[in-house]
Design a protein around this motif. Structure first.
Motif, PDB file in Angstrom:
ATOM      1  N   THR A 118       0.833  -1.206   0.000  1.00  0.00           N
ATOM      2  CA  THR A 118       0.000   0.000   0.000  1.00  0.00           C
ATOM      3  C   THR A 118       0.863   1.250   0.000  1.00  0.00           C
ATOM      4  O   THR A 118       0.575   2.217  -0.716  1.00  0.00           O
ATOM      5  CB  THR A 118      -0.938   0.001   1.219  1.00  0.00           C
ATOM      6  N   LEU A 119       1.932   1.239   0.806  1.00  0.00           N
ATOM      7  CA  LEU A 119       2.854   2.375   0.827  1.00  0.00           C
ATOM      8  C   LEU A 119       3.509   2.581  -0.534  1.00  0.00           C
ATOM      9  O   LEU A 119       3.622   3.713  -1.018  1.00  0.00           O
ATOM     10  CB  LEU A 119       3.932   2.172   1.897  1.00  0.00           C
ATOM     11  N   LEU A 120       3.929   1.494  -1.156  1.00  0.00           N
ATOM     12  CA  LEU A 120       4.579   1.574  -2.465  1.00  0.00           C
ATOM     13  C   LEU A 120       3.604   2.105  -3.517  1.00  0.00           C
ATOM     14  O   LEU A 120       3.954   2.976  -4.328  1.00  0.00           O
ATOM     15  CB  LEU A 120       5.098   0.198  -2.876  1.00  0.00           C
ATOM     16  N   ALA A 121       2.370   1.610  -3.485  1.00  0.00           N
ATOM     17  CA  ALA A 121       1.360   2.072  -4.438  1.00  0.00           C
ATOM     18  C   ALA A 121       1.048   3.550  -4.225  1.00  0.00           C
ATOM     19  O   ALA A 121       0.877   4.307  -5.190  1.00  0.00           O
ATOM     20  CB  ALA A 121       0.094   1.243  -4.295  1.00  0.00           C
ATOM     21  N   SER A 122       1.000   3.979  -2.973  1.00  0.00           N
ATOM     22  CA  SER A 122       0.711   5.379  -2.666  1.00  0.00           C
ATOM     23  C   SER A 122       1.843   6.287  -3.128  1.00  0.00           C
ATOM     24  O   SER A 122       1.602   7.397  -3.626  1.00  0.00           O
ATOM     25  CB  SER A 122       0.470   5.556  -1.161  1.00  0.00           C
ATOM     26  N   GLU A 123       3.080   5.828  -2.963  1.00  0.00           N
ATOM     27  CA  GLU A 123       4.238   6.597  -3.435  1.00  0.00           C
ATOM     28  C   GLU A 123       4.199   6.738  -4.949  1.00  0.00           C
ATOM     29  O   GLU A 123       4.443   7.832  -5.493  1.00  0.00           O
ATOM     30  CB  GLU A 123       5.531   5.911  -2.998  1.00  0.00           C
ATOM     31  N   LYS A 124       3.864   5.653  -5.642  1.00  0.00           N
ATOM     32  CA  LYS A 124       3.763   5.710  -7.104  1.00  0.00           C
ATOM     33  C   LYS A 124       2.631   6.632  -7.530  1.00  0.00           C
ATOM     34  O   LYS A 124       2.756   7.408  -8.490  1.00  0.00           O
ATOM     35  CB  LYS A 124       3.550   4.307  -7.678  1.00  0.00           C
ATOM     36  N   LEU A 125       1.525   6.568  -6.804  1.00  0.00           N
ATOM     37  CA  LEU A 125       0.390   7.446  -7.097  1.00  0.00           C
ATOM     38  C   LEU A 125       0.777   8.901  -6.895  1.00  0.00           C
ATOM     39  O   LEU A 125       0.449   9.768  -7.723  1.00  0.00           O
ATOM     40  CB  LEU A 125      -0.788   7.079  -6.188  1.00  0.00           C
ATOM     41  N   TYR A 126       1.497   9.170  -5.825  1.00  0.00           N
ATOM     42  CA  TYR A 126       1.918  10.552  -5.560  1.00  0.00           C
ATOM     43  C   TYR A 126       2.824  11.064  -6.680  1.00  0.00           C
ATOM     44  O   TYR A 126       2.626  12.176  -7.195  1.00  0.00           O
ATOM     45  CB  TYR A 126       2.637  10.652  -4.216  1.00  0.00           C
ATOM     46  N   ILE A 129      -2.564   8.510   2.881  1.00  0.00           N
ATOM     47  CA  ILE A 129      -1.120   8.287   2.761  1.00  0.00           C
ATOM     48  C   ILE A 129      -0.507   9.288   1.787  1.00  0.00           C
ATOM     49  O   ILE A 129       0.558   9.864   2.052  1.00  0.00           O
ATOM     50  CB  ILE A 129      -0.823   6.836   2.321  1.00  0.00           C
ATOM     51  N   VAL A 130      -1.175   9.525   0.660  1.00  0.00           N
ATOM     52  CA  VAL A 130      -0.695  10.528  -0.288  1.00  0.00           C
ATOM     53  C   VAL A 130      -0.652  11.902   0.373  1.00  0.00           C
ATOM     54  O   VAL A 130       0.285  12.681   0.167  1.00  0.00           O
ATOM     55  CB  VAL A 130      -1.591  10.556  -1.544  1.00  0.00           C
ATOM     56  N   SER A 131      -1.639  12.191   1.190  1.00  0.00           N
ATOM     57  CA  SER A 131      -1.661  13.466   1.915  1.00  0.00           C
ATOM     58  C   SER A 131      -0.474  13.586   2.854  1.00  0.00           C
ATOM     59  O   SER A 131       0.162  14.644   2.956  1.00  0.00           O
ATOM     60  CB  SER A 131      -2.973  13.592   2.708  1.00  0.00           C
ATOM     61  N   PHE A 132      -0.148  12.494   3.536  1.00  0.00           N
ATOM     62  CA  PHE A 132       1.005  12.498   4.441  1.00  0.00           C
ATOM     63  C   PHE A 132       2.305  12.695   3.660  1.00  0.00           C
ATOM     64  O   PHE A 132       3.193  13.437   4.088  1.00  0.00           O
ATOM     65  CB  PHE A 132       1.050  11.192   5.233  1.00  0.00           C
ATOM     66  N   ILE A 133       2.409  12.037   2.502  1.00  0.00           N
ATOM     67  CA  ILE A 133       3.601  12.223   1.663  1.00  0.00           C
ATOM     68  C   ILE A 133       3.711  13.692   1.248  1.00  0.00           C
ATOM     69  O   ILE A 133       4.798  14.283   1.284  1.00  0.00           O
ATOM     70  CB  ILE A 133       3.530  11.311   0.421  1.00  0.00           C
ATOM     71  N   ASN A 134       2.588  14.288   0.854  1.00  0.00           N
ATOM     72  CA  ASN A 134       2.609  15.686   0.431  1.00  0.00           C
ATOM     73  C   ASN A 134       2.980  16.619   1.580  1.00  0.00           C
ATOM     74  O   ASN A 134       3.676  17.618   1.380  1.00  0.00           O
ATOM     75  CB  ASN A 134       1.249  16.090  -0.138  1.00  0.00           C
ATOM     76  N   ARG A 135       2.542  16.269   2.778  1.00  0.00           N
ATOM     77  CA  ARG A 135       2.916  17.079   3.952  1.00  0.00           C
ATOM     78  C   ARG A 135       4.423  17.069   4.138  1.00  0.00           C
ATOM     79  O   ARG A 135       5.039  18.094   4.473  1.00  0.00           O
ATOM     80  CB  ARG A 135       2.223  16.539   5.204  1.00  0.00           C
ATOM     81  N   HIS A 136       5.034  15.915   3.883  1.00  0.00           N
ATOM     82  CA  HIS A 136       6.485  15.792   4.015  1.00  0.00           C
ATOM     83  C   HIS A 136       7.211  16.520   2.884  1.00  0.00           C
ATOM     84  O   HIS A 136       8.217  17.200   3.118  1.00  0.00           O
ATOM     85  CB  HIS A 136       6.874  14.309   4.016  1.00  0.00           C
ATOM     86  N   ARG A 137       6.682  16.417   1.655  1.00  0.00           N
ATOM     87  CA  ARG A 137       7.366  16.996   0.494  1.00  0.00           C
ATOM     88  C   ARG A 137       7.082  18.496   0.329  1.00  0.00           C
ATOM     89  O   ARG A 137       7.969  19.269  -0.022  1.00  0.00           O
ATOM     90  CB  ARG A 137       6.928  16.274  -0.789  1.00  0.00           C
ATOM     91  N   MET A 138       5.814  18.880   0.541  1.00  0.00           N
ATOM     92  CA  MET A 138       5.390  20.238   0.195  1.00  0.00           C
ATOM     93  C   MET A 138       5.006  21.089   1.403  1.00  0.00           C
ATOM     94  O   MET A 138       4.836  22.304   1.283  1.00  0.00           O
ATOM     95  CB  MET A 138       4.198  20.172  -0.761  1.00  0.00           C
ATOM     96  N   GLY A 139       4.827  20.442   2.567  1.00  0.00           N
ATOM     97  CA  GLY A 139       4.574  21.215   3.780  1.00  0.00           C
ATOM     98  C   GLY A 139       3.123  21.390   4.159  1.00  0.00           C
ATOM     99  O   GLY A 139       2.819  22.127   5.105  1.00  0.00           O
TER     100      GLY A 139
END
Length: 313
Positions: free
Chosen positions: A20-28, A221-231
């Protein structure tokens, strides 16, 4: 046996979580990471290709000026094309482009406004075209960048300027998000064509429609990734919340047959908007097709709206 059973019981959820994490990273990366090319338009828009390239050719023949913001900051440098009106005018339209496009892809709207007597500014958004940025902010960071473009117009053309904000698709959402900011009095009106309500709702909708995937757990999860990347979290990126603070006249345009940004988002944005407002649902138009179905009718609706709030130049 018991040990194997325990390992299996623990291993299966871990494997699912990792997948799921890998799929979310690819989606992001697919949705948010910049691409340095303009993707091919959808099949239903191919019939407008000749007309589109004629507008681009028109733009290339104009006395285009290249404007920049943050010129000494490579990580935040932004560029735009400026097309002066045919005769001297204090009116300027700032046109916000769509997802993975750039200013040039809005040549048809530039032509329309130029014929209406406007100066035209065509920015490349952050993460698009010749502007800097690794990721696409779906209007959220762009709304502040466009405040810089407004200041640039005022600096170049003077404080007597009258400014219109116009955008389509992601650009429509961008100008909707700008509506909630503190805008200078020179900004007279906003026109938003097929903008979404929020990136969280839009992503969840497209996940279900195009990939048959649920909102949970992918969007969080995509939202969390964006929080890390974009703030910021995706829940922060909301046209609806920004529109509640709007005070400018705003005109919403949306195709009735839009299945990319569904028409219920138009109604939600319209209901949320403060200030004077109008709405035009275009029969038989799909996503971002309203202009192409009948350019003269489109210009007529835009002109009628603007004449209501801007006295004759």
């Amino acid at each position: 046996m018991k040990k194997r059973g325990l390992l299996a019981a623990v291993g299966a959820p871990l494997a699912l979580f990792s997948a799921t994490l890998l799929a979310s990273e690819k989606l992001y990366n697919f949705a948010f990471k910049r691409v340095d090319y303009i993707p091919e338009t959808s099949a239903d828009k191919q019939k407008y290709a000749d007309a589109y390239y004629a507008y681009v050719a028109w733009l290339h023949r104009q006395p285009v000026q290249n404007w920049q913001l943050n010129i000494n900051d490579d990580a935040n440098r932004l560029v735009a094309k400026y097309v002066p009106a045919k005769t001297n005018s204090r009116r300027t339209v700032i046109i916000s482009h769509g997802y993975k496009g750039d200013g040039e892809t809005m040549a048809n709207y530039a032509y329309m406004f130029n014929n209406m007597g406007y100066n035209v500014l065509l920015p490349d958004d952050r993460g698009h075209g010749k502007s800097a940025g690794q990721y696409i902010s779906f209007g959220w960071q762009d709304r502040r960048d466009y405040l810089g473009w407004i200041d640039e117009v005022l600096g170049q053309n003077g404080t007597q300027s009258e400014i219109i904000l116009f955008g389509v698709s992601m650009g429509g959402a961008t100008v909707e998000m700008m509506s909630g900011e503190k805008l200078p009095p020179q900004v007279k009106a906003i026109i938003a064509d097929c903008g979404y309500t929020s990136i969280e709702e839009e992503l969840a909708y497209l996940l279900k429609r195009q990939f048959h995937l649920p909102k949970f757990p992918f969007v969080p999860i995509v939202s969390f990734i964006n929080r890390h990347r974009m703030g910021y979290f995706l829940s922060d990126v909301s046209s609806v919340e920004q529109l509640r603070h709007n005070t400018r006249p705003i005109f919403f345009i949306h195709g009735e047959q839009d299945v990319y940004v569904p028409s219920w988002m138009l109604k939600k944005n319209y209901q949320a908007a403060g200030g004077p407002k109008a709405m035009w649902q275009v029969p038989n138009a799909t996503h971002a097709e309203s202009f192409w179905l009948d350019p003269a009718e489109y210009q007529k609706h835009v002109s009628t709206f603007l004449k209501t709030y801007l006295p004759k130049d």
